[in-house]
Write a protein that holds these residues in place. Structure first.
Motif, short mmCIF file in Angstrom:
data_model
loop_
_atom_site.label_atom_id
_atom_site.label_comp_id
_atom_site.label_asym_id
_atom_site.label_seq_id
_atom_site.Cartn_x
_atom_site.Cartn_y
_atom_site.Cartn_z
N ARG A 117 -1.09 4.55 -0.22
CA ARG A 117 -0.41 5.76 0.25
C ARG A 117 0.70 6.09 -0.75
O ARG A 117 1.57 5.26 -1.03
N SER B 201 -6.45 0.54 0.20
CA SER B 201 -5.93 1.88 0.51
C SER B 201 -4.49 1.97 0.03
O SER B 201 -3.68 1.07 0.28
N TRP C 124 2.05 13.82 1.06
CA TRP C 124 1.46 12.48 1.02
C TRP C 124 0.07 12.58 0.40
O TRP C 124 -0.65 13.55 0.60
N HIS C 125 -0.31 11.50 -0.29
CA HIS C 125 -1.66 11.37 -0.82
C HIS C 125 -2.18 9.98 -0.47
O HIS C 125 -1.48 8.97 -0.69
N ASN C 126 -3.38 9.93 0.09
CA ASN C 126 -4.03 8.66 0.43
C ASN C 126 -5.24 8.48 -0.48
O ASN C 126 -6.19 9.25 -0.41
N ASN D 197 0.81 -1.22 0.00
CA ASN D 197 0.00 0.00 0.00
C ASN D 197 0.85 1.27 0.00
O ASN D 197 0.37 2.32 0.39
N THR E 171 -7.97 5.50 -2.52
CA THR E 171 -8.54 4.16 -2.47
C THR E 171 -8.73 3.65 -3.88
O THR E 171 -9.37 4.31 -4.72
N THR F 122 -11.74 9.98 -2.51
CA THR F 122 -10.42 10.09 -1.89
C THR F 122 -9.43 10.85 -2.77
O THR F 122 -8.30 11.07 -2.36
#
Length: 780
Positions: free
Chosen positions: A474, A472, A452-454, A387, A456, A424
């Protein structure tokens, strides 16, 4: 013949009673002497002493007489009876005339009723012998007893029944169960009528009874509750010590056989089968099995466990405390594609084991449980479940960040399609290839804006979008050196006028929005435009800071009171980026210890490189100074007042304050007229400096209004509360330092004495000394 035998027995009994009566009479007469009367009785001694007395003492009568004729009891007789019928015999007392009758002539006593010794054991009566003609007593009245002779007419009886006892199964032979007791109403002191013995009439195969005590005991050691849990035992009690002709009674004793843990658990089946879908969550119950136990109560309490290694990993067994069943539940997710059938070995064992019966065998049992896993349509699975992805912040739009992979776990293996959950990633910074799962950049990245980018990622079956999985992801934005370093703050430093070379005046540091992996490394040097600088030097300390030192001896504020030092800062790249910042250095007056006393508060006109923050700070300082009416050295003089509070003082400034005001208003090339307009507390002062003929009435009225307001306010303290520096007033008892009234060039004021006031008044002395020197030069 029966009647003849009965008559014979009664005759023999009466004969025995007569023999006993004669023996009693012999003993009585021997003890009494010649007569039964009292020795001193005058009636008996009137005609001389006569030997006479009763010929009886005690009588016996047999109970339960059943003859038709009255039962002869006995005879009373006086030795004075000549047999001529002149004496009449009578009786009185218990039963006289009813139960017992007497013949008046012969003295024979008969019982007319059937007697029961168990109701009354004896009767007390009194006998009299009287003269039939005169009815006088011939003998003293004498008491005698008729005892009821006991016969064995009462059988033993168990009065405390019904009897219920208990004994544990498998008890050894001779184990005491309980005790029974029978009672007999017959006379225990006469014969054996009340002597009771016990025996078992029914149940003698399993129990015995002590013939004397009535204690019941086990006769065998193999009593089994599971075979028979109660016994009805009949106990008999016989009197006459059990001899022939004795009477008997019986009772039934219920003996309950209690349970012991002598039976192991047993599964009714050696194999059970259950089924469950592969998507069943952990903790789902698959089924129940139960081991049977012939015991009762806590002896049937069970515990269950999984014995095989595979079953322990996949399944869990618990015990239902109410039903004593084994509940089998899922302990690990199932997968039809990996294994379709699981075989589990379940073992049951007693919770409470009696150590006395361990030799009977093992108290546990096992069974096999087969669990069939049912296939269901499952959503795609991400493989591997990584992830984390990384991408450079200077990557071009469309650059590949990484690839996600998902497969359909079902046997059909349907194709998979990918998408990004836009909730997201609303700004669509990233895109994904629907078929390959490749994630690419959709916009220009900036690590300093978002590091950072999260997001889905969705994976779904191509022909069934309801079967969808989520993962998910990251994404880390890697830094590139795209921001130059800058000074940490708009630095301002101060240097004393009498500073020495090499004196540290400021340490500076920088900030950089970039975050290189190897860490920051900054280099400091003076900007090229400061190469001809001979006042200050810059030293790179090699720890991302630099120090500014003086390079000359002494500074003069009159010549230059502000220095702008440009500093070049370079980072370590790549590529190396740089920026130039300016350090503002002010020249200040200091005491002998080097402590700064005052710096010029003039609003300096700085170069174009001065930052907006520095300009705002300078503007705030100017506003503060204006709001406080520019605190300057002041001289307090008292002036008379026409108001009731004559003790209040007016505060007045001298020429020093005037010049400082003028200097403040002219700082940076500002005209005096605008300055006067911006100073509401002194609206006419600067204008008066330019125009000495200006009328003071406006300012005088202003001060008078303030004085009146203070006089009317009783809450203010009784000391100086005005910080005004314009109007001195009149009739001051002390000389004035003000140059307001000494405006002509021919003034004879001498301010040389200010030089002796110490270092704190150095500026004041220098200011007036310099003014005086200028006037002298002009006159010359």
């Amino acid at each position: 013949m029966a009647k003849g035998l009965q008559g014979f027995l009664w005759s023999m009994l009466l004969l025995l009673c007569a023999i006993q009566e004669l023996g009693s009479w012999a003993m009585h007469t021997a003890g009494e002497g010649p007569g039964l009367g009292e020795p001193g009785d005058p009636a008996l001694l009137a005609g001389g002493r006569v030997k006479r007395g009763w010929v009886w003492n005690q009588f016996f009568v047999v109970e339960e007489y059943t003859g038709t004729e009255p039962l002869y009891v006995g005879k009373i007789h006086s030795d004075s009876d000549e047999g001529d019928g002149s004496i009449k015999y009578t009786i009185s007392g218990e039963g006289a005339g009813t139960i017992f009758l007497i013949d008046e002539i012969t003295g024979d006593i008969h019982a007319t009723e059937r007697l029961d010794r168990e109701q009354k054991t004896f009767y007390t009566l009194r006998a009299q012998a009287r003269d039939r003609q005169t009815d006088q007593l011939l003998e003293p009245e004498s008491e005698f007893i008729i005892k009821v002779q006991d016969i064995n007419d009462s059988e033993p009886r168990f009065l405390e029944g019904p009897y219920i006892g208990s004994v544990a199964e498998l008890s050894p032979v001779g184990t005491s169960v309980m005790q029974v007791m029978a009672s007999d109403a017959d006379d225990p002191t006469y014969g054996s009528s009340a002597r009771v013995v016990y025996s078992v009439l029914e149940g003698e195969q399993h129990f015995t009874v002590d013939s004397k005590t009535g204690v019941i005991r086990t006769a065998v050691a193999d009593l089994d509750r599971e075979t028979q849990d109660r016994y009805e035992v009949v106990i008999r009690a016989t009197d006459m010590a059990g001899q022939l002709g004795g009477l008997s009674g019986s009772t039934t004793v219920t003996i309950v056989v209690t349970d012991v843990n002598d039976n192991p658990p047993r599964f009714p089946q050696k194999m059970y089968q259950f089924s469950i879908v592969e998507t069943a969550p952990v903790g789902t119950a698959i089924g129940r099995v139960k081991a049977e136990d012939s015991d009762v109560g806590e002896n049937t309490d069970m515990t269950y466990q999984v014995k095989d290694e595979e079953g322990v990993e996949m399944f869990k067994v618990t015990t239902d405390s109410n039903t004593q069943e084994a509940v089998i539940t899922v302990q690990k997710p199932l997968d039809y594609e990996s294994k379709k059938v699981h075989t589990v070995v379940v073992e049951a064992l007693n919770k409470f084991v009696d150590p006395r019966f361990v030799d009977l065998g093992t108290f546990r049992d096992q069974t096999i449980v087969r669990v069939s896993v049912l296939d269901v349509d499952e959503p795609p699975e991400f493989r591997p479940p990584s992830n984390l992805m990384e991408v450079q912040e200077d990557a071009h739009v469309g650059s590949i960040v990484g690839v996600v992979t998902a497969l359909d776990p079902d046997t059909a293996n349907h194709p998979v399609r990918y998408a990004i959950d836009r909730s997201t990633d609303a700004e669509r910074i990233f895109d994904i290839d629907a078929k390959t799962g490749a994630i690419v950049t959709g916009k220009v990245l900036d690590r300093e804006t978002a590091g950072w980018h999260n997001i889905t990622v969705l994976a779904m079956e191509a022909d069934n979008h309801s079967q969808v999985s989520r993962a998910s992801l990251r994404i880390r934005i890697l830094d590139v050196n795209d921001n130059p370093p800058e000074l940490a703050t708009p630095y301002e430093a101060a240097v004393c006028e009498d500073a020495k070379p090499g004196q540290l005046i400021q340490t500076i540091s920088v900030v950089d929005r970039d975050e290189p992996q190897s860490g920051h490394r900054f280099y400091f040097t003076l900007a090229p435009e400061a190469t001809n600088n001979h006042h200050f030097s810059l030293l790179d300390i090699q720890d991302n800071t630099a120090a500014v030192h003086t390079q000359r001896v002494g500074f003069n504020r009159q010549e230059q009171d502000v220095y702008l030092l440009p500093i070049l800062v370079v980072d370590s790249g790549p590529p190396a980026l740089s920026s130039t910042g300016t350090l503002t250095i002010r020249v200040c007056g200091c005491d002998s210890n080097g402590a700064i006393q005052s710096c010029n508060s003039t609003a300096y006109v700085v170069s174009a490189t001065l930052s907006p923050g520095a300009l705002i700070a300078l503007l705030v300082c100017v506003l503060i100074l204006v709001g406080e009416c520019l605190p300057v050295p002041r001289v307090l003089l008292s002036c008379p007042s026409s108001t009731p509070s004559a003790s209040r003082e007016c505060v007045q400034t001298g020429a020093v304050g005037t010049e400082l005001w003028a200097q403040s208003c002219s700082m940076g090339g500002m005209n005096l007229s605008p300055c006067c307009e911006r100073l509401p507390c002194l609206p006419q002062l600067m204008c008066w400096v330019q125009s000495p003929d200006l009328d003071f009435s406006v300012f005088r009225d202003y001060i008078c209004r303030k004085v009146e307001q203070a006089d009317e306010d009783l809450s203010v303290p009784p000391y100086d509360s005005f910080q005004t520096y314009a109007f001195e007033g009149s009739d001051s008892p002390v000389p004035s330092l003000s140059s307001i009234n000494t405006w002509s060039s021919g003034s004879e004021q001498d301010f040389s004495y200010l030089g002796g006031w110490g270092p704190r008044f150095r500026q004041l002395a220098a200011l007036y000394a310099g003014r005086r020197g200028d006037e002298d030069s002009e006159e010359s």
